[in-house]
Enzyme design. Structure first.
Site, PDB file in Angstrom:
ATOM      1  N   THR A 154      38.803 -48.414   8.897  1.00  0.00           N
ATOM      2  CA  THR A 154      38.434 -49.698   8.338  1.00  0.00           C
ATOM      3  C   THR A 154      39.419 -50.492   7.593  1.00  0.00           C
ATOM      4  OG1 THR A 154      37.774 -48.024   6.742  1.00  0.00           O
ATOM      5  CG2 THR A 154      35.808 -49.005   7.893  1.00  0.00           C
ATOM      6  N   PRO A 176      37.125 -43.880   9.025  1.00  0.00           N
ATOM      7  CA  PRO A 176      38.598 -44.134   9.648  1.00  0.00           C
ATOM      8  C   PRO A 176      38.356 -45.477  10.302  1.00  0.00           C
ATOM      9  CG  PRO A 176      37.400 -42.145  10.435  1.00  0.00           C
ATOM     10  CD  PRO A 176      36.382 -42.724   9.426  1.00  0.00           C
ATOM     11  N   HIS A 192      14.514 -43.786  34.874  1.00  0.00           N
ATOM     12  CA  HIS A 192      14.637 -43.181  33.595  1.00  0.00           C
ATOM     13  C   HIS A 192      15.115 -44.339  32.686  1.00  0.00           C
ATOM     14  CE1 HIS A 192      16.243 -40.065  31.060  1.00  0.00           C
ATOM     15  NE2 HIS A 192      16.905 -41.016  30.613  1.00  0.00           N
ATOM     16  N   GLU A 193      16.289 -45.115  33.153  1.00  0.00           N
ATOM     17  CA  GLU A 193      16.668 -46.141  32.495  1.00  0.00           C
ATOM     18  C   GLU A 193      15.609 -47.307  32.165  1.00  0.00           C
ATOM     19  OE1 GLU A 193      19.282 -45.484  30.743  1.00  0.00           O
ATOM     20  OE2 GLU A 193      19.787 -43.883  32.256  1.00  0.00           O
ATOM     21  N   ASP A 236      18.736 -37.454  25.148  1.00  0.00           N
ATOM     22  CA  ASP A 236      17.660 -38.048  24.604  1.00  0.00           C
ATOM     23  C   ASP A 236      17.110 -37.101  23.556  1.00  0.00           C
ATOM     24  OD1 ASP A 236      18.474 -40.118  25.966  1.00  0.00           O
ATOM     25  OD2 ASP A 236      17.027 -39.807  27.547  1.00  0.00           O
TER      26      ASP A 236
END
Ligand code: ADP
Length: 626
Positions: A207, A205, A424-425, A506
């Protein structure tokens, strides 16, 4: 002096204000409300009435069964009496008081007649309204079968040209000949060439499939009929088919023209699929479409363009020669394509000179034409909101963030939570920087986004990987390790009992990649086997009937074991890479908390300055800044 209410003011001396005084006008008109005498008092007054009680005359109303008494002083009262009251008549006669009789029965009857008439009128009005309503519904039902195609007829009305469609040059070239045919059909007919009746545009979709179809009509200057396939299908069987008939009838009248059917998979799916053998209405519509396509002669000038993003689910009969025999892939644009699309949409917007569209094309891998147009539009909205005259880099950055991560939320205040998110990041960011096969780090931030995202580390896939479409085992493994980076950092810093559910996304990613590696790409010790196909389920019925996988239960267990092993390996590798770099992690976390956002290049520079000399070559040179 004001005449308003003032607290504490006393009423002026004079008559008691609570005593209601009848207005003098009433008295003058003789309508004073004197208390009416009872029936026996009336008889008494008739016989012996003196002074104010002296009655002057009586008027008997036949319909209302009451007598109006007029006293000598002009007062008038009404007293109810019996029907055919002989006693009253006699008493009045004896007392010689004049009595007149008013025959108001006719007035009464008249009033009744009028009321009944009104009621009848009301009923008739309601009935007429009901009949009109049902006639409208019937009209609508009759008009059901008419196609609701939007038609753009005049040449000037299709303002789109090929130059407005960028980044999909192959598709454009393929379709160029359709334009030539529409403009000069003799060139083709002279040499006996047959132009395809139907062209299927296949691609994700946004494009530019619709845009391309419009551009063909615009270039050739022919009418453009467009309709979404879902608009054919209605509640009633047969309506879709009659709409198809109607659409083609109208198109043939206007030939040469373009008929564009969007989302053709809504009617063009394989017949007989679905629980209970399929959907009658959809199948009839498809049959009609096939019949119509057969029905119009070659080179009749009607060219059917259809768009879908699921060509694999289309009925084989649609694809056979003579129908949609030409299939054109409209893929997501590559970097050059994105730059060209951005340039098209930047034509109508004032951009600051500092904006390099090539850079923005590199920053937007995987974006479709519609996404890119949206990016520029969002940037323009932000610019207008900030009351600036042209779109600058900052507006583009903010717009990109808004599109990819959602709206910004209020910054986190809770420092313990903020620290955990920072670790965490940083876990993700550090691993993506350290692993040569992983994506490039674009930025890591602690600025939260609406929807519960506390922060994120954004990576950019390598353009070569993206363009070639080839994904190596090492790349997928690296992605799994990077995805595990957040959980690994939490484990190392806060301990096994303090890990959070923040890593759930994750873990989902890891499981998905692991499963695809094992069941589709043959990247595991199970061997080079494709055990599952592209998992997109389209036919509920078919899926339901084929719930059993193609492999044995034992193989299923082995697949699960392999996926678990891959996930565990990824976590172990993440832990082993982060454990010796605890000091670096602490330093980066402090930096992130202080700045809230660290740019990818700066992050790489900090990491490179700190890591031991033997690891430095592992970092891609391109990622460093001088
Ligand atoms: P599709 O039909 O493939 O879903 P559309 O043609 O409706 O996509 O595209 C939506 C919008 O996105 C277009 O109106 C246009 O503004 C923009 N767009 C998409 N692809 C391109 C392209 N290749 N060049 C320029 N603009 C594009």
């Amino acid at each position: 002096m004001s005449n308003g209410f003032s607290p504490g003011s006393k009423p002026a001396a004079g008559p008691d204000p609570t005593q209601v005084q009848p207005p003098s006008l009433w008295r003058e008109l003789g309508l004073e409300r004197a208390p009416a005498p009872s029936y026996s008092q009336l008889l008494q007054q008739l016989r012996h009435g003196q002074g104010p009680q002296r009655i002057k005359d009586l008027e008997l109303s036949m319909a209302q069964r009451q007598v109006t008494v007029r006293y000598a002083d002009g007062r008038r009262v009404q007293v109810p009496v019996f029907n055919n009251d002989q006693l009253l008549l006699r008493t009045a006669q004896e007392a010689r008081i004049p009595l007149s009789v008013r025959d108001d029965r006719q007035d009464e009857a008249m009033a009744g007649l009028v009321a009944n008439g009104l009621l009848l009128l009301l009923l008739l009005g309601g009935l007429a309204l009901l009949i009109r309503r049902s006639a409208q519904v019937a009209n609508r039902a009759i008009g059901f079968g008419r196609s609701q195609a939007r038609v753009v007829e005049a040449e000037a009305a299709v303002p789109v040209r090929f130059e407005d469609v960028a980044g999909i040059n192959e598709a454009k070239e393929e379709l160029q000949e359709v334009v030539t045919f529409l403009k000069e059909p003799e060139r083709f007919t002279a040499v006996g060439a047959r132009i395809p009746k139907g062209v299927l545009l296949v691609g994700p979709p946004g494009t530019g499939k619709t845009l391309l179809a419009k551009a063909i009509a615009g270039e050739a200057g022919v009418p453009f009929f467009s309709m979404a396939a879902s608009e054919f299908v209605e509640l009633f069987v047969g309506v879709g088919a009659s709409r198809v008939r109607d659409l083609f009838r109208r198109a043939k009248e206007k030939a040469p023209c373009i008929v564009f059917i969007d989302e053709i998979d809504a009617v063009g799916r394989q017949r007989g699929a679905g629980i209970g053998g399929g959907n009658d209405e959809r199948e009839q519509t498809l049959n009609q479409l096939l019949t119509e396509m057969d029905g119009f002669a070659d080179n009749s000038g009607v060219i059917l363009l259809a768009a879908t993003n699921r060509a694999d689910v289309l009925d084989a009969a649609l694809m056979r020669p003579g129908r949609f025999d030409r299939r054109i892939h409209v893929d997501l644009p590559d970097r050059r394509g994105r730059e060209a699309i951005l340039a098209v949409h930047a034509r109508s917007r004032p951009l600051a000179a500092e904006i390099c569209l090539a850079d923005w094309a590199s920053r937007t891998p995987g974006f479709s034409g519609a996404d890119l147009s949206n990016l520029l539009n969002e940037a323009a909205i932000l610019t207008a909101r900030r009351e600036q005259s042209c779109i600058d880099e900052q507006a583009m950055h903010d717009a990109l963030e808004r599109i990819t991560m959602g709206l910004t939320a209020a910054p986190l205040q809770d420092s313990a939570k903020k620290r955990l998110i920072a670790y965490h990041e940083i876990g993700h960011a550090l691993l993506t920087t350290l692993l040569p096969a992983a994506d490039r780090l674009d930025k890591v931030t602690l600025l939260p986004r609406a929807g519960g995202v506390g922060g994120f580390a954004r990576t950019m896939p390598d353009e070569d990987v993206l363009d070639s479409g080839l994904i190596s085992k090492a790349y997928l493994q690296a992605r799994m390790v990077v995805a595990m980076g957040g959980r690994a950092a939490e484990l190392l810093v806060f301990g096994p009992s303090e890990i959070t559910q923040g890593a759930s996304g994750d873990l989902e990613l890891v499981s998905r990649i692991g499963r695809e590696m094992v069941t589709r790409y043959g990247f595991s010790s199970l061997g080079p086997l494709a055990l599952e196909s592209d998992g997109a389920e389209v036919f509920l019925g078919r899926d339901w009937l084929r719930a059993e996988p193609h492999y044995s239960r034992e193989t299923g267990n082995r697949i699960d074991a392999q996926v678990q092993q891959l996930a565990r390996q990824a976590l172990d590798q993440a832990l082993s890479m982060l454990r010796p770099r605890r000091a670096l992690m602490d330093e980066l976390v402090d930096l992130l908390i202080e700045r809230e956002t660290i740019d990818g290049d700066l992050f790489v520079a900090v990491v490179q300055r700190t890591v031991c000399g033997d690891e430095a070559p592992a970092l891609a040179l391109s990622r460093t800044i001088s």
